[in-house]
Design a protein around this motif. Structure first.
Motif, mmCIF file in Angstrom:
data_model
loop_
_atom_site.group_PDB
_atom_site.id
_atom_site.type_symbol
_atom_site.label_atom_id
_atom_site.label_comp_id
_atom_site.label_asym_id
_atom_site.label_seq_id
_atom_site.Cartn_x
_atom_site.Cartn_y
_atom_site.Cartn_z
ATOM 1 N N LEU A 28 1.043 -1.279 -0.125
ATOM 2 C CA LEU A 28 0.104 0.081 -0.037
ATOM 3 C C LEU A 28 0.763 1.196 0.005
ATOM 4 C CD1 LEU A 28 -2.777 1.138 0.302
ATOM 5 C CD2 LEU A 28 -2.480 0.975 2.717
ATOM 6 N N THR A 29 0.792 2.088 -0.966
ATOM 7 C CA THR A 29 1.535 3.222 -1.063
ATOM 8 C C THR A 29 0.711 4.555 -0.635
ATOM 9 O OG1 THR A 29 2.554 2.382 -3.190
ATOM 10 C CG2 THR A 29 2.654 5.012 -2.846
ATOM 11 N N GLY A 30 1.581 5.393 0.045
ATOM 12 C CA GLY A 30 0.848 6.694 0.516
ATOM 13 C C GLY A 30 0.690 6.354 1.980
ATOM 14 N N TRP A 31 0.888 5.337 2.844
ATOM 15 C CA TRP A 31 0.382 5.295 4.091
ATOM 16 C C TRP A 31 1.501 4.689 4.896
ATOM 17 C CZ3 TRP A 31 -4.849 5.813 5.784
ATOM 18 C CH2 TRP A 31 -5.797 5.932 4.559
ATOM 19 N N LYS A 32 1.386 4.774 6.319
ATOM 20 C CA LYS A 32 2.123 4.451 7.277
ATOM 21 C C LYS A 32 1.564 3.748 8.613
ATOM 22 C CE LYS A 32 6.555 6.001 9.433
ATOM 23 N NZ LYS A 32 7.530 7.112 9.529
ATOM 24 N N ARG A 33 2.044 2.835 9.067
ATOM 25 C CA ARG A 33 1.335 2.278 10.023
ATOM 26 C C ARG A 33 1.744 3.023 11.297
ATOM 27 N NH1 ARG A 33 4.240 -1.485 8.580
ATOM 28 N NH2 ARG A 33 3.406 -3.045 7.249
ATOM 29 N N VAL A 34 0.944 3.033 12.496
ATOM 30 C CA VAL A 34 1.065 3.956 13.523
ATOM 31 C C VAL A 34 0.354 3.268 14.535
ATOM 32 C CG1 VAL A 34 -0.631 5.409 13.241
ATOM 33 C CG2 VAL A 34 0.883 6.266 14.549
ATOM 34 N N TRP A 35 1.024 3.246 15.955
ATOM 35 C CA TRP A 35 0.208 2.747 17.142
ATOM 36 C C TRP A 35 -0.506 3.792 17.823
ATOM 37 C CZ3 TRP A 35 0.218 -2.061 18.305
ATOM 38 C CH2 TRP A 35 1.126 -2.973 17.768
ATOM 39 N N PHE A 45 -3.714 0.447 19.495
ATOM 40 C CA PHE A 45 -4.399 -0.079 18.546
ATOM 41 C C PHE A 45 -3.351 0.294 17.449
ATOM 42 C CE2 PHE A 45 -8.701 0.851 20.272
ATOM 43 C CZ PHE A 45 -9.335 -0.270 19.629
ATOM 44 N N LEU A 46 -3.201 -0.920 16.528
ATOM 45 C CA LEU A 46 -2.321 -0.618 15.345
ATOM 46 C C LEU A 46 -3.243 -0.262 14.431
ATOM 47 C CD1 LEU A 46 0.748 -0.935 14.253
ATOM 48 C CD2 LEU A 46 0.078 -3.189 13.571
ATOM 49 N N SER A 47 -2.681 0.882 13.369
ATOM 50 C CA SER A 47 -3.568 1.571 12.534
ATOM 51 C C SER A 47 -2.666 2.040 11.403
ATOM 52 C CB SER A 47 -4.531 2.758 13.034
ATOM 53 O OG SER A 47 -5.443 3.167 12.249
ATOM 54 N N VAL A 48 -3.276 2.942 10.418
ATOM 55 C CA VAL A 48 -2.448 3.460 9.670
ATOM 56 C C VAL A 48 -2.907 4.935 9.581
ATOM 57 C CG1 VAL A 48 -2.127 1.323 8.079
ATOM 58 C CG2 VAL A 48 -4.268 2.711 7.823
ATOM 59 N N ASP A 145 5.216 3.714 13.147
ATOM 60 C CA ASP A 145 5.391 5.045 14.522
ATOM 61 C C ASP A 145 4.825 4.352 15.597
ATOM 62 O OD1 ASP A 145 6.986 6.460 12.734
ATOM 63 O OD2 ASP A 145 5.487 7.919 12.092
ATOM 64 N N GLY A 146 5.290 5.158 16.688
ATOM 65 C CA GLY A 146 4.690 4.970 18.023
ATOM 66 C C GLY A 146 5.410 3.927 18.936
ATOM 67 N N TRP A 147 6.482 3.684 18.493
ATOM 68 C CA TRP A 147 7.329 2.619 19.474
ATOM 69 C C TRP A 147 7.751 3.352 20.974
ATOM 70 C CZ3 TRP A 147 6.689 -1.926 18.043
ATOM 71 C CH2 TRP A 147 6.205 -2.118 16.946
ATOM 72 N N ALA A 148 7.515 4.519 21.090
ATOM 73 C CA ALA A 148 7.691 5.274 22.485
ATOM 74 C C ALA A 148 6.767 4.717 23.685
ATOM 75 C CB ALA A 148 7.500 6.636 22.372
#
Length: 188
Positions: A28-35, A45-48, A145-148
């Motif tokens: 999937l182009t143009g998206w990133k995963r984030v907590w 939640f794991l989201s995008v 993102d969101g590994w903090a």
């Protein structure tokens, strides 16, 4: 009419957690995963989120007879939307593909981080390893993102309802990537 598909970018990549058998690796182009931290539950939640210049790996799977009921129940707390064909690459042909993501109106204030459930993360990494290999696991960590957020270590008594047994090598792979990110663990 052909059945629709879903795009999974987290636990749905692990085919051992669902009964959808017609699957294809996808990008999937143009998206990133984030907590995401939401008001709906105490765990992340794991989201995008849209992100120019990024691409994430995942899995598309057919939803037989367009029966979304079971999947919508599993993905409670997310909303489902149709993806534009131009943003997704996969081997399923010309099919409608939907994706789940968190509702923006449920986001918790940034000063209330919710822990990431380790048994859930184990399932996600196991799925990426099986579909994309070790490079895919590395990309999963790099494009999320969101590994903090703290990691709730529940491996001994898994809280995730679809938890899986990991091999020692899979456990080491997860732990190694978490160590690289210097995450903070809390015990369940």
């Amino acid at each position: 009419m052909q059945d629709p598909y879903f795009f999974g970018y987290g636990s749905l990549v692990n085919a051992a957690t669902h009964a959808y058998t017609t699957t294809h690796p996808a990008q999937l182009t143009g998206w990133k995963r984030v907590w995401r931290h939401t008001s709906l539950r105490e765990l992340a939640f794991l989201s995008v989120t849209p992100a120019d210049g990024f691409q994430i790996d995942g899995l598309v799977a057919e939803v037989p007879n367009s029966d979304w009921h079971a999947l919508d129940l599993r993905e409670t707390g997310y909303f489902r939307s149709r993806l534009p064909e131009t943003s997704l690459t996969h081997g399923a042909g010309a099919v409608d593909v939907h994706m789940y993501q968190t509702h923006p109106e449920h986001l918790a204030p940034p000063d209330q981080p919710h822990p990431i459930l380790l048994s859930y993360l184990d399932v996600v990494v196991q799925g990426f390893l099986r579909v994309f290999g070790e490079d895919g696991v590395e990309q999963f960590f790099d494009t999320t993102d969101g590994w903090a957020a703290p990691i709730l270590n529940d491996r001994v008594n898994p809280l995730y309802p679809r938890h899986q047994v990991l091999t020692p090598q899979e456990t080491e792979l997860v732990d190694s990537h978490l160590a690289d990110r210097k995450v903070h663990f809390i015990l369940a």
